[in-house]
Motif scaffolding. Sequence first.
Motif, mmCIF file in Angstrom:
data_model
loop_
_atom_site.group_PDB
_atom_site.id
_atom_site.type_symbol
_atom_site.label_atom_id
_atom_site.label_comp_id
_atom_site.label_asym_id
_atom_site.label_seq_id
_atom_site.Cartn_x
_atom_site.Cartn_y
_atom_site.Cartn_z
ATOM 1 N N LYS A 481 -6.167 8.796 -3.352
ATOM 2 C CA LYS A 481 -4.805 8.290 -3.439
ATOM 3 C C LYS A 481 -4.718 7.274 -2.342
ATOM 4 O O LYS A 481 -3.884 6.122 -2.579
ATOM 5 C CB LYS A 481 -3.759 9.548 -3.409
ATOM 6 N N VAL A 482 -5.223 7.526 -1.290
ATOM 7 C CA VAL A 482 -4.960 6.648 0.033
ATOM 8 C C VAL A 482 -5.762 5.103 -0.498
ATOM 9 O O VAL A 482 -4.955 4.161 -0.065
ATOM 10 C CB VAL A 482 -5.547 7.257 1.154
ATOM 11 N N VAL A 483 -6.573 5.266 -1.075
ATOM 12 C CA VAL A 483 -7.277 4.068 -1.551
ATOM 13 C C VAL A 483 -6.255 3.351 -2.336
ATOM 14 O O VAL A 483 -6.266 2.110 -2.186
ATOM 15 C CB VAL A 483 -8.782 4.145 -2.054
ATOM 16 N N GLU A 484 -6.031 4.111 -3.371
ATOM 17 C CA GLU A 484 -5.070 3.354 -4.349
ATOM 18 C C GLU A 484 -3.851 2.716 -3.706
ATOM 19 O O GLU A 484 -3.635 1.634 -4.102
ATOM 20 C CB GLU A 484 -4.612 4.357 -5.589
ATOM 21 N N SER A 485 -3.139 3.442 -3.032
ATOM 22 C CA SER A 485 -2.157 2.832 -2.455
ATOM 23 C C SER A 485 -2.389 1.736 -1.488
ATOM 24 O O SER A 485 -1.543 0.825 -1.237
ATOM 25 C CB SER A 485 -1.376 4.042 -1.407
ATOM 26 N N LYS A 486 -3.448 1.713 -0.769
ATOM 27 C CA LYS A 486 -3.932 0.677 0.287
ATOM 28 C C LYS A 486 -4.149 -0.662 -0.758
ATOM 29 O O LYS A 486 -3.605 -1.630 -0.316
ATOM 30 C CB LYS A 486 -5.328 0.825 0.899
ATOM 31 N N LYS A 487 -4.712 -0.415 -1.992
ATOM 32 C CA LYS A 487 -4.967 -1.626 -2.683
ATOM 33 C C LYS A 487 -3.761 -2.232 -2.989
ATOM 34 O O LYS A 487 -3.483 -3.490 -3.271
ATOM 35 C CB LYS A 487 -5.836 -1.016 -4.229
ATOM 36 N N LYS A 488 -2.830 -1.258 -3.600
ATOM 37 C CA LYS A 488 -1.398 -1.759 -4.127
ATOM 38 C C LYS A 488 -0.558 -2.536 -2.958
ATOM 39 O O LYS A 488 -0.242 -3.582 -3.204
ATOM 40 C CB LYS A 488 -0.675 -0.536 -4.570
#
Length: 564
Positions: A481-488
């Motif tokens: 989830k952290v990765v996804e949010s960083k990408k966003k």
Amino acid sequence: MRWRWWEEEKYEDGIKWKFLEHKGPVFAPPYIPLPKDIKFYYDGKTLSLSPQTEEVASFFAKMLDHEYTTKDIFRNNFFIDWRKMTLEERMVITDLAKCDFTEMFTYYKGKMEEKKNRTKEEKLKLKEENEKLVQEFGFCIMDHHREKIGNFKIEPPDLFRGRGDHPKQGMLKKRILPEDVIINCSKDSKIPEPPSGHKWKEVRHDNTVTWLASWTENIKGSVKYIMLGANSKLKGEKDWEKYEIARKLKNHVEKIRRTYRENFKSKEMKVRQRAVALYFIDKLALRAGNEKEEGETADTVGCCSLRVEHIKLYPELDGQKYVVEFDFLGKDSIRYYNKVPVEKKVFKNLQLFMENKQEGDDLFDRLNTPLLNKHLQLLMEGLTAKVFRTYNASITLQQQLAELTDSDDSIPGRILSYNRANRAVAVLCNHQRAPPKTFEQSMSNLKAKIDARKEQISLTKKELKEAKKEVKENESEKLKKVVESKKKAILRAEEQLMKLEVQATDREENKQIALGTSKINYLDPRISVAWCKKWNVGLEKIYNKTQRDKFAWAVDMTDTDFVF
DNA sequence: TCCAGGACTTGTTCCTATAGCG
DNA sequence: CGCTATAGGAACAAGTCCTGGA
């Protein structure tokens, strides 16, 4: 459903309306005398002034921090008018330099400050009162429709602020009373009441004109009017007609250009001058240049009134042949400076026109605007010099939009393209502005913001990398989830960065250019409406509320495929 | 035909409300 | 939530062009 006036039939020739009812204009509030403890000093000693004298003095006192009050013409004109005071006062007050208005100035500054510091409640109350006034006096009924009045308030007395080197600057602009005002409305309407104890100068019922009230101003002796707002049927229809005439010119312009080129060789000096002037008006979008009464206004010129001193001829300059350098003050004393390569025949003609002339002589001594316009009328019905400005402005916008708009661009990118097209027109029309006082500061603020955003992006990217690494080692849902949010976050920040960068470019390019005037007066709104529809840009990105209102007719009648 | 006055558009300036910021 | 830069809007000056009367 909006009232689609443009689908209605028009009245017979010259009739502007059939019914007109309104409440008359709102007069300037009366003068409020200064408190007793605010003193005026003459030659170091206090001097109490009669209310009328004090009022005029207050106009000057309020402006003490304005450049006007340092100008000799302004001071002299003010002093002459101010000294139409009582005999006793006039005997004493003989030298403006001995007048000390500073206490008055400080008092009014304080008043302004108070005004600024009003509480929310006070402001709201004032706003409501103003709204009431607008509701009562700001509208009229014209032919069954309630229409907004553009200026329902009569100009208050003040010192005249002419632009540029105006010989009348500083003169007293007198207070207008009902006895000065002519009311225009229909016979069968409710005639507006003059303020109690007063009478109108005249009430007339002239439906061949568009004004609701008028008075004669005392500086130039010209008539001022109360008229409808820009969103009214009357004004809208006129605007539409203006652009239709300009569009008609599109079909005639090639022939007209051939004709004036032909006329460069005419045996008649008059014809040659007319041809060269028209060439300038067409190529450079110069104004017609009416004759002006000397000494009555600032010394400004347009095309037909150019003087020898306003141009310089260079057979060769910076590798270009036949260059004309223009340097003159145009409308509002705005400088027009331009170096333009011209056709050889134009250049030779200019040399001829300037032969044996002094600096102050007319360049086109055989030409004036009525003569030019009479000729234009023959070339195309309804054609006058100013139509070329409208035509060239609108056609330039259309061309530039076609050239600059890129389908790959984001919305902000497209808006930048629009503004650039608009800018090309503003440059053509010489719509300049002084760079905002805070320009450098706000520019560097914006740059700092951009840098900060870049910094943030690279930081987040680093964090993303770290996070990805961790995911590889430890496949937890939380980390994913952290990765996804960083990408966003990166995506979002990049979009913001792009917006900021576009904004910076736009602002930089717009430093000395004023877009408003051309947008409101010269660009056929249908071009913009069609462009917005075609490129999926919200109209509100291009036009603010007032502008959308004014151009409502264009919004409703224009399809994507509109061509100017 | 000429000109002054009149009507209407175009243009800048100045003040104020508000968006956008920290 | 208050502050400030800016956009928006009011105000009004300055043009253009036309008309009617001498």
